[in-house]
Every structure is written in C-alpha cells, then in structure tokens.
Design a protein around this motif. Structure first.
Motif, short mmCIF file in Angstrom:
data_model
loop_
_atom_site.label_atom_id
_atom_site.label_comp_id
_atom_site.label_asym_id
_atom_site.label_seq_id
_atom_site.Cartn_x
_atom_site.Cartn_y
_atom_site.Cartn_z
N ALA A 1 0.81 -1.15 -0.19
CA ALA A 1 0.01 -0.01 -0.06
C ALA A 1 0.85 1.17 -0.04
O ALA A 1 1.94 1.29 0.53
CB ALA A 1 -0.91 0.00 1.38
N VAL A 2 0.41 2.24 -0.57
CA VAL A 2 1.13 3.63 -1.01
C VAL A 2 0.17 4.66 -0.44
O VAL A 2 -0.77 4.71 -0.92
CB VAL A 2 1.51 3.67 -2.26
N ARG A 3 0.69 5.54 0.61
CA ARG A 3 0.00 6.66 0.88
C ARG A 3 0.28 7.61 -0.19
O ARG A 3 1.66 8.19 -0.47
CB ARG A 3 0.23 7.20 2.20
N ALA A 4 -0.74 7.98 -1.12
CA ALA A 4 -0.60 9.11 -2.29
C ALA A 4 -1.47 10.21 -2.17
O ALA A 4 -2.70 10.02 -1.44
CB ALA A 4 -0.71 8.03 -3.27
N LEU A 5 -1.15 11.16 -2.77
CA LEU A 5 -1.75 12.32 -3.22
C LEU A 5 -2.49 12.16 -4.26
O LEU A 5 -2.07 11.58 -5.31
CB LEU A 5 -0.61 13.46 -2.97
N PHE A 6 -3.58 12.74 -4.37
CA PHE A 6 -4.47 13.07 -5.57
C PHE A 6 -5.51 13.93 -5.25
O PHE A 6 -5.58 14.48 -4.20
CB PHE A 6 -5.32 11.40 -5.47
N SER A 7 -6.32 14.23 -6.41
CA SER A 7 -7.44 15.11 -6.22
C SER A 7 -8.84 14.54 -5.85
O SER A 7 -9.06 13.71 -6.61
CB SER A 7 -7.41 15.99 -7.55
N CYS A 8 -9.44 15.10 -5.14
CA CYS A 8 -10.62 14.65 -4.93
C CYS A 8 -11.65 15.78 -5.57
O CYS A 8 -11.97 16.80 -5.16
CB CYS A 8 -11.05 14.96 -3.44
N VAL A 9 -12.40 15.20 -6.62
CA VAL A 9 -13.22 16.20 -7.37
C VAL A 9 -14.62 15.86 -7.21
O VAL A 9 -15.02 14.54 -7.18
CB VAL A 9 -12.93 15.97 -8.85
#
Length: 419
Positions: free
Chosen positions: A152-160
């Motif tokens: 598992a990777v803690r990742a940044l993403f956009s919540c749209v």
C-alpha cells in the motif's frame, strides 16, 4: 501477430516469479477484473480496454474497490468524491490537504497551473485541463492506495466533485514522470503493460523485471528549459519517420522534431485512444494511404466530414462487411534507436458509430490517425489503440521506452497462471 513472437514470452514467464532487476520486486496487475494473485510475487492486475484503459484499485481504510483510468499522459490522479465512487468519510486514513500545508506548494511544482485556496474551506485546490476541453478541479487529498498485491502507498490525489467523462471509472491514475504521478509517489523505476486486442484482458506490471519479450528501445527526449508547448513530464520520444507499406514518407526532419516553442514533441499516451499527427505529416500520410488503397477502399467523398472532429480520412464500406484488413498497408511510426510502432490490419480503420449512407447499406470507416491541428494539439500522440499487442516498457532508470510485438491475450493468460 505470429506464433514465433509468443515463444520467448512463454519461456521468460516461467522464470518471472520473484524476479528483481534494478527496481524491486515486480508486481503484475490486470486492467480489467479485480483479480489478485495469492502467494509469491509477482502480484498481478489485468485491465480492460475500451475507449479508456481501466485498472482496479483499492483506496482507503477499510479498502474501497474502485476502477480507475490508466493514463501515462497525466500526472495528477483524481477520484470522484464524495459520491457513488469514493467516499472519504468512510476511510479512517483519508486526509484533506490545507492550502497552508507545504505539500500544497512543494508537491504541485510540475502541474501546469499553480494551486490556490478553495474559498469555501481553505483547502489546497488544484485544477488540470485536458486536450478534449474537459477539466478536473478538486481538493488535494491523501489516502492509502493499493494495486494488486503491491504494498500500500499513501498517495496524493485530487478529490473532485464533477469529474470529466470517464466511462465505467471512478477516477484517473496518473502515471507520467511528474512528482505527483502515482509511479513517482510509489518510487517505481520501471513499469510495463500489454494491451490485448478486442475484449481480452491486458496486463500491467509494476517493478523492475527483465524484459519479458525482446524489446527495441528508444530514448526519452528531455528538454530542461521550460518551453510553452513542451510537456517536460510526458513520455516524450523522437519520431524519426513514418512508413506506409514499403514507402518511407517524404517528411522533412524538422516537421518531426520539437521546434523552439516545444511544439512537435511525440508523446506515448495510454490515456488517449487514437494517434495524432501534426498537420504537415498527417497530410503526407493521408495522400500515401489513399494512393496505396485506391481500388481497395472507396473514399467517403465528403470534404466536411471528420469523425470525432479530427479523423477525415474516411471510407464507405458495405454495412454488413468488414474492411479488407489483410490487404491494407502497414503504417509504422519509426522511432529513434530503431524501435517502431507498427499499425496493421484491424487497427488501421475504425467504424464511425451511427454514420450510415445509402439508406443504411453502407457504413463509414475512418483511418485511426487524426490531424492534431483539428483538435487542436501541438504534439504527436501515440494512443493506446495503436499499442495493442505490443509489450510497452517504461524504463525510468535508464530513461527509455521499449516496444516488442507479442500476443497480449496469450501473455495475460500465462501470467495469470504464474502464482
């Protein structure tokens, strides 16, 4: 593709389990069903190809199973939330990133537009636009993502909240070379995929395995200076020429290279369906393809018609008949270093849905190379339709892409039995 191309794939698959080569343990993923392997590495994911490539991902704690578009042409991953796709309130590990957080400034350096504070909640607001005119605006967020049996990777993403059109998918997984791409965040030095023709599963591998089939490599093109039309985090390669059948097209070298503004780069993009050529190159290809198919294909004869606004080399065929695929000339995109993407048979023509002529007796089929200037685009694009039955390797450590023809459906079946 012939059976001789399958043999090295089968031999190498037998040696794949647990292999490492400069990038850690390999992980294989399917771009289709949520199949995950039990037991030893490699884990695998299979993907589905339609208008987009989609891969199954789990997000959050407890994990929510989602389908995401696999896009090597994008950096910022996004998920539709809140809503029927991803529900942040159900994840104990979800974090929204405030605008004041250093990550809002430092991690978004490769995005074309800087972040800004969301006026309603002071979160880090990010916006990304796409060539088709759509955009994804959302709050920068963080949670735990996992593909297949990969850690598992803690990742940044956009919540749209209002996503661009993405049929059958809850979001988009950005895989380019930018600092926010999922590949960069997980630290992978190499990944590869094989897109099957038709409805068969394809396969995605994350990690540093040795090539599974013989590959020809082309170096990535990198320009350090910021140029207005050059995407520095795209997978940019150098197009050296185009061949139709045995004829190498008389296209000046300067037409195929980026100019002083960066316009004219060639991008390998799994997030675009078809391929696009800049106007001067497209015009030469169109002329030669029409010359070699004269008497074989009946031209549509409607100068104002362009399928999807960019594909205007079109033909009329009997509605009940398939194109004479085996008689069509192969179109090869010749890349620096000897690699090439050869487009043949059923990949050359595509039916224009809903376009019938002569009372429904004739269907319209179009060449699957579009004119970039009709979109408009300032680059050459090699889309996923033309990457079918190719093993495509993205070697970030050695800054190169590899291409090798193979029957991807057979490859995926063999890989599914590995563990």
């Amino acid at each position: 593709m012939g059976g001789l191309l399958i043999l090295p794939w089968l031999l190498l698959l037998a040696e794949l389990g647990g292999a490492e080569a400069g990038g850690g343990t390999a992980m294989a993923m399917a771009l289709r069903a949520e199949k995950t392997a039990a037991g030893a590495a490699p884990s695998k994911l299979f993907f589905k190809r339609d208008v987009t490539l989609t891969v199954s991902v789990t997000v959050g704690s407890p994990p929510q199973n989602l389908s995401m578009v696999l896009d090597t042409g994008s950096e910022l991953s996004w998920l539709q939330c809140p809503g029927p796709a991803f529900r942040p309130n159900l994840s104990a590990t979800y974090l929204a990133i405030p605008f004041a957080n250093p990550a809002c400034r430092d991690r978004t350096r490769d995005l074309p537009s800087p972040p800004f504070p969301n006026p309603s909640n002071r979160l880090c607001r990010v916006s990304v636009s796409y060539a088709d005119g759509s955009s994804a605006d959302g709050d920068l967020s963080s949670d735990v993502l996992r593909l297949g049996q990969a850690p598992a990777v803690r990742a940044l993403f956009s919540c749209v909240q209002t996503p661009p059109s993405s049929p059958g998918a809850a979001g988009l997984l950005g895989l380019n070379q930018g600092s926010l791409s999922f590949i960069s965040q997980m630290g992978a030095k190499k990944f590869s995929y094989c897109i099957s023709a038709g409805s068969s599963d394809g396969v995605l591998l994350l990690g540093g395995v040795a090539p599974l089939v013989p590959l020809n490599y082309t170096p990535l093109v990198r320009i350090s200076l910021p140029l207005p039309y050059f995407d520095r985090v795209a997978y940019s390669v150098q197009l050296e020429g185009i061949r139709v059948g045995a004829a190498v097209l008389p296209i000046p070298k300067a037409v195929l290279e980026p100019d002083h503004t960066g316009a004219g780069q060639t991008i390998v993009d799994s997030g675009t369906q078809f391929s696009f050529l800049l106007g001067p190159a497209y015009a030469v290809l169109k002329t030669e393809f029409l010359r070699q198919t004269r008497g074989l294909l009946a031209e549509l004869g409607e100068p104002g018609f362009a399928f999807q606004g960019a594909f205007d080399t079109c033909f009329r065929l009997p509605a009940a008949a398939a194109p004479p695929r085996e008689k069509l000339p192969t179109v090869a995109l010749m890349l620096r270093g000897g690699a090439e993407v050869a487009v043949a048979a059923e990949l050359l023509l595509y039916p224009a849905a809903g376009q019938l002529r002569r009372g429904g007796k004739e269907a319209v089929w179009c060449l699957t190379f579009g004119n970039s200037e009709l979109v408009p685009l300032e680059s050459y694009i090699i889309g996923h339709h033309h990457q079918q039955n190719l093993w495509v390797e993205y070697d970030l450590q050695l800054a190169r892409l590899g291409f090798g023809p193979v029957r991807c459906d057979v490859a995926a079946q063999r890989l599914a039995r590995l563990v």
